[in-house]
Scaffold this motif. Structure first.
Motif, mmCIF file in Angstrom:
data_model
loop_
_atom_site.group_PDB
_atom_site.id
_atom_site.type_symbol
_atom_site.label_atom_id
_atom_site.label_comp_id
_atom_site.label_asym_id
_atom_site.label_seq_id
_atom_site.Cartn_x
_atom_site.Cartn_y
_atom_site.Cartn_z
ATOM 1 N N ASN A 334 40.503 53.633 29.144
ATOM 2 C CA ASN A 334 39.737 52.778 30.050
ATOM 3 C C ASN A 334 40.593 51.747 30.783
ATOM 4 N N SER A 335 41.868 51.695 30.429
ATOM 5 C CA SER A 335 42.752 50.725 31.070
ATOM 6 C C SER A 335 44.186 51.214 30.948
ATOM 7 N N GLU A 336 45.068 50.618 31.739
ATOM 8 C CA GLU A 336 46.483 50.954 31.632
ATOM 9 C C GLU A 336 47.020 50.569 30.259
ATOM 10 N N HIS A 337 46.483 49.503 29.687
ATOM 11 C CA HIS A 337 46.910 49.095 28.349
ATOM 12 C C HIS A 337 46.626 50.206 27.339
ATOM 13 N N ASP A 338 45.461 50.856 27.463
ATOM 14 C CA ASP A 338 45.142 51.974 26.564
ATOM 15 C C ASP A 338 46.172 53.090 26.713
ATOM 16 N N ALA A 339 46.546 53.414 27.972
ATOM 17 C CA ALA A 339 47.504 54.492 28.215
ATOM 18 C C ALA A 339 48.879 54.157 27.642
ATOM 19 N N ILE A 340 49.306 52.924 27.830
ATOM 20 C CA ILE A 340 50.620 52.506 27.329
ATOM 21 C C ILE A 340 50.652 52.563 25.801
ATOM 22 N N LYS A 341 49.558 52.137 25.151
ATOM 23 C CA LYS A 341 49.494 52.185 23.683
ATOM 24 C C LYS A 341 49.603 53.610 23.172
ATOM 25 N N LEU A 342 49.004 54.575 23.903
ATOM 26 C CA LEU A 342 49.082 55.973 23.490
ATOM 27 C C LEU A 342 50.505 56.511 23.617
ATOM 28 N N GLY A 343 51.235 56.022 24.607
ATOM 29 C CA GLY A 343 52.588 56.514 24.829
ATOM 30 C C GLY A 343 52.807 57.094 26.208
ATOM 31 N N MET A 344 51.984 56.666 27.191
ATOM 32 C CA MET A 344 52.168 57.113 28.575
ATOM 33 C C MET A 344 52.931 56.061 29.364
ATOM 34 N N ALA A 345 53.668 56.536 30.370
ATOM 35 C CA ALA A 345 54.379 55.649 31.288
ATOM 36 C C ALA A 345 54.198 56.192 32.697
ATOM 37 N N LEU A 346 53.984 55.304 33.644
ATOM 38 C CA LEU A 346 53.760 55.706 35.032
ATOM 39 C C LEU A 346 54.775 55.041 35.946
ATOM 40 N N ALA A 347 55.526 55.862 36.699
ATOM 41 C CA ALA A 347 56.376 55.373 37.793
ATOM 42 C C ALA A 347 55.608 55.664 39.066
ATOM 43 N N PRO A 348 54.960 54.657 39.677
ATOM 44 C CA PRO A 348 53.988 54.904 40.745
ATOM 45 C C PRO A 348 54.629 55.286 42.073
ATOM 46 N N GLU A 349 53.763 55.728 42.998
ATOM 47 C CA GLU A 349 54.216 56.214 44.301
ATOM 48 C C GLU A 349 54.935 55.137 45.096
ATOM 49 N N SER A 350 54.366 53.934 45.144
ATOM 50 C CA SER A 350 54.964 52.848 45.916
ATOM 51 C C SER A 350 55.679 51.900 44.966
ATOM 52 N N ARG A 351 56.993 52.045 44.857
ATOM 53 C CA ARG A 351 57.735 51.224 43.897
ATOM 54 C C ARG A 351 57.665 49.749 44.252
ATOM 55 N N ARG A 352 57.664 49.420 45.562
ATOM 56 C CA ARG A 352 57.682 48.022 45.972
ATOM 57 C C ARG A 352 56.354 47.338 45.690
ATOM 58 N N ASP A 353 55.232 48.046 45.926
ATOM 59 C CA ASP A 353 53.917 47.438 45.762
ATOM 60 C C ASP A 353 53.399 47.530 44.329
ATOM 61 N N GLN A 354 53.765 48.604 43.614
ATOM 62 C CA GLN A 354 53.125 48.874 42.330
ATOM 63 C C GLN A 354 54.078 48.933 41.142
ATOM 64 N N GLY A 355 55.376 49.137 41.392
ATOM 65 C CA GLY A 355 56.282 49.375 40.280
ATOM 66 C C GLY A 355 57.268 48.275 39.983
ATOM 67 N N LEU A 356 57.388 47.279 40.884
ATOM 68 C CA LEU A 356 58.411 46.250 40.717
ATOM 69 C C LEU A 356 57.851 44.863 40.960
ATOM 70 N N CYS A 357 58.485 43.881 40.339
ATOM 71 C CA CYS A 357 58.298 42.480 40.706
ATOM 72 C C CYS A 357 59.532 42.105 41.530
ATOM 73 N N LEU A 358 59.405 42.240 42.845
ATOM 74 C CA LEU A 358 60.569 42.154 43.717
ATOM 75 C C LEU A 358 61.256 40.796 43.666
ATOM 76 N N ASN A 359 60.471 39.745 43.437
ATOM 77 C CA ASN A 359 61.051 38.395 43.457
ATOM 78 C C ASN A 359 61.567 37.954 42.092
ATOM 79 N N LEU A 360 61.655 38.900 41.147
ATOM 80 C CA LEU A 360 62.170 38.600 39.816
ATOM 81 C C LEU A 360 63.473 39.356 39.583
ATOM 82 N N PRO A 361 64.309 38.903 38.632
ATOM 83 C CA PRO A 361 65.612 39.533 38.402
ATOM 84 C C PRO A 361 65.503 40.973 37.898
#
Length: 517
Positions: A334-361
């Motif tokens: 029901n949430s991304e937290h549920d998926a991560i707990k199961l053992g899933m990882a997602l590298a999304p289509e838009s890395r800049r908008d969805q996969g990174l915190c651009l203003n962080l190291p």
């Protein structure tokens, strides 16, 4: 505002074949980095000149220098026979130098028409003439052959459609010299064909085109000449008719093209994930399994339902019907937290908008999923934090001055490595890669493909989404074809040819139950 749709850019001032822009010893240095070593290069009027090279080769730096985004360290720029400072973007645009960037930099909350005339709005007595702007923008878009509405909000369009609007906007700004940076990364084949028609038209009308792409077939389809950059150095320039992709790849990465696609076959293990008749927003009645040690490829046009399917598996969207089984047991995700707990990882289509915190190291981005593990009593272990980040930077060959550099300062390929790398230490079992090599050079592609093999050898499974058929065709052990939200065909490794798969992705035949044609 442009008065007619036909007045897209001024008449050329130079005859075709004459030098319009010449670089003499152009160089750019940053503290600790020699981003662009002195290069000499001339661009001809009315030519399509491709520039290729790995991420970090100096292509982005060259674009920034030519568009006035940053000052050069040394060297001269000669524009139409006269020295040019190119000290600011305004100066570059005033000369007629514009760029269409890989990541759309327009205003998503404004209409297409408002974006088309941003900074050149039609107003009377301080009141925007919105209807007139929409009509004029629609004339321009129609004249260019783009089947897109001018009155809608830009953010309601797909990323590929937004890219076409960015190209259309560049044509109304007095363009003589237009740079395209990975313009087809998010385009469908139909949209790419429309863009290529525009590029050829602009060339015919006297505009010089700089075309930057990692897709060799596009370079050979469009370009008159091609220049290769490697490690900030100009390796050479070739007439397109006198070279081939093998030579260019070797110039770019000093390796043969056969070394790029890296496919190892593993004996599949236990089933990690099973979807049974799963339905949700944008797709319906999809069934498939993913086993340890295998790559399951999802192919289809943009909007076919592939991304919607995997984001539902990942808990980003709720399913409307069907079941998800994880290691043989039915689960509710029901949430991304549920998926991560199961053992899933997602590298999304838009890395800049969805996969990174651009203003962080870089280091913080890499460690985001594991901070709980490297913390004790709410205190983060500084030593572990540094060690984990440095290990991933070394293992993935991320080109960054330090772990403290901002993610936004890295090239697209290195940003993608961060998106992938942050999940490796997490210990996921199923990795979902949505367009993992968009905007990534052939050298970085080879590294990502080898990373896939390492994950598979450790017992992980992979779901690979790619709009680039050669990629998913060469890598997937099982290939599923999506069309209009449905799974319409399934193939084993190389059991169908490209033509059959493309036909299934495009055809309008009636599907039979179970996803077969």
């Amino acid at each position: 505002m442009t008065s007619t749709a036909q007045e897209l850019h001024p008449a050329p001032t130079l005859e075709p074949g004459r030098t319009i822009l010449e670089l003499k010893g152009l160089e750019k240095r940053y503290p600790g980095t020699h981003a662009l070593k002195p290069i000499d290069l001339a661009f001809k009027a009315s030519e399509i000149h491709a520039i290729v090279g790995e991420n970090g080769a100096g292509k982005s730096t060259l674009i920034k220098l030519l568009t006035g985004v940053m000052p050069r360290t040394s060297g001269d720029v000669i524009w139409e026979g006269k020295p040019a400072a190119l000290a600011t973007p305004h100066e570059a645009m005033a000369l007629g130098i514009n760029a269409v960037h890989q990541e759309v930099v327009l205003c998503r909350h404004l209409t297409v028409a408002a974006n088309m005339f941003l900074g050149e709005e039609d107003s009377r007595f301080g009141i925007l003439q919105q209807r007139a702007m929409v009509r004029e923008a629609q004339k321009i878009i129609d004249d260019l052959g783009f089947d897109l509405p001018a009155h809608v909000v830009l953010g309601d369009l797909t990323i590929g459609q937004q890219q076409l609007i960015a190209a259309a906007r560049a044509t109304v700004r007095g363009t003589k010299f237009l740079i395209f940076d990975e313009p087809t990364a998010y385009l469908t084949r139909k949209e790419a064909d429309q863009l290529f028609t525009l590029i050829r038209r602009l060339k015919g009308e006297g505009v010089t085109i700089i075309y930057i792409s990692h897709r060799m077939e596009e370079v050979f389809e469009l370009a008159d000449r091609v220049s290769v950059l490697r490690d900030g150095t100009l390796v050479g320039t070739r007439n397109i008719a006198e070279t081939n992709d093998a030579e260019l790849v070797k110039m770019m990465i000093n390796r043969s093209i056969e070394q790029v696609y890296h496919k190892e076959h593993f004996t599949p293990g236990a089933t990690l994930l099973e979807a049974r008749n799963l339905s949700g927003k944008g797709f319906e009645n999809v069934s498939m399994t993913v086993r340890a040690g295998e790559i399951v490829g999802l192919y289809g046009l943009i909007g076919a339902g592939r991304s919607e399917f995997v984001t539902t598996l990942y808990g980003r969207h709720r399913k409307s019907a069907g079941q998800i089984l994880w290691e043989g047991k039915q689960v509710q995700v029901n949430s991304e937290h549920d998926a991560i707990k199961l053992g899933m990882a997602l590298a999304p289509e838009s890395r800049r908008d969805q996969g990174l915190c651009l203003n962080l190291p870089v280091g913080l981005n890499l460690n985001l999923p594991i901070y709980k593990r490297i913390s004790s009593n709410l205190l983060i272990s500084s030593a572990q934090e540094k060690a984990e980040a440095d290990r991933q930077i070394a293992n993935l060959r991320i080109k960054t001055p330090t772990r403290n550099a901002l993610a936004s300062s890295l090239s697209g390929g290195n940003q993608q490595k961060i998106v992938i790398g942050k999940w490796l230490a997490h210990g996921a079992k199923l990795f979902i890669f949505d367009e993992p090599t968009v905007g990534v050079d052939v050298g970085t592609k080879a590294e990502i493909y080898r990373l896939f093999s390492a994950l598979l050898s450790n017992g992980a499974g992979i779901i690979l989404i790619s709009s680039y058929l050669p990629e998913v065709y060469e890598l997937a052990d099982t290939l599923h074809v999506f069309r209009r939200g449905k799974l319409v065909a399934t193939h084993g490794f190389h059991t169908a040819d490209h033509e059959e798969i493309l036909t299934q992705a495009l055809a309008e035949k009636q599907e039979k139950p179970g996803g077969q044609i």
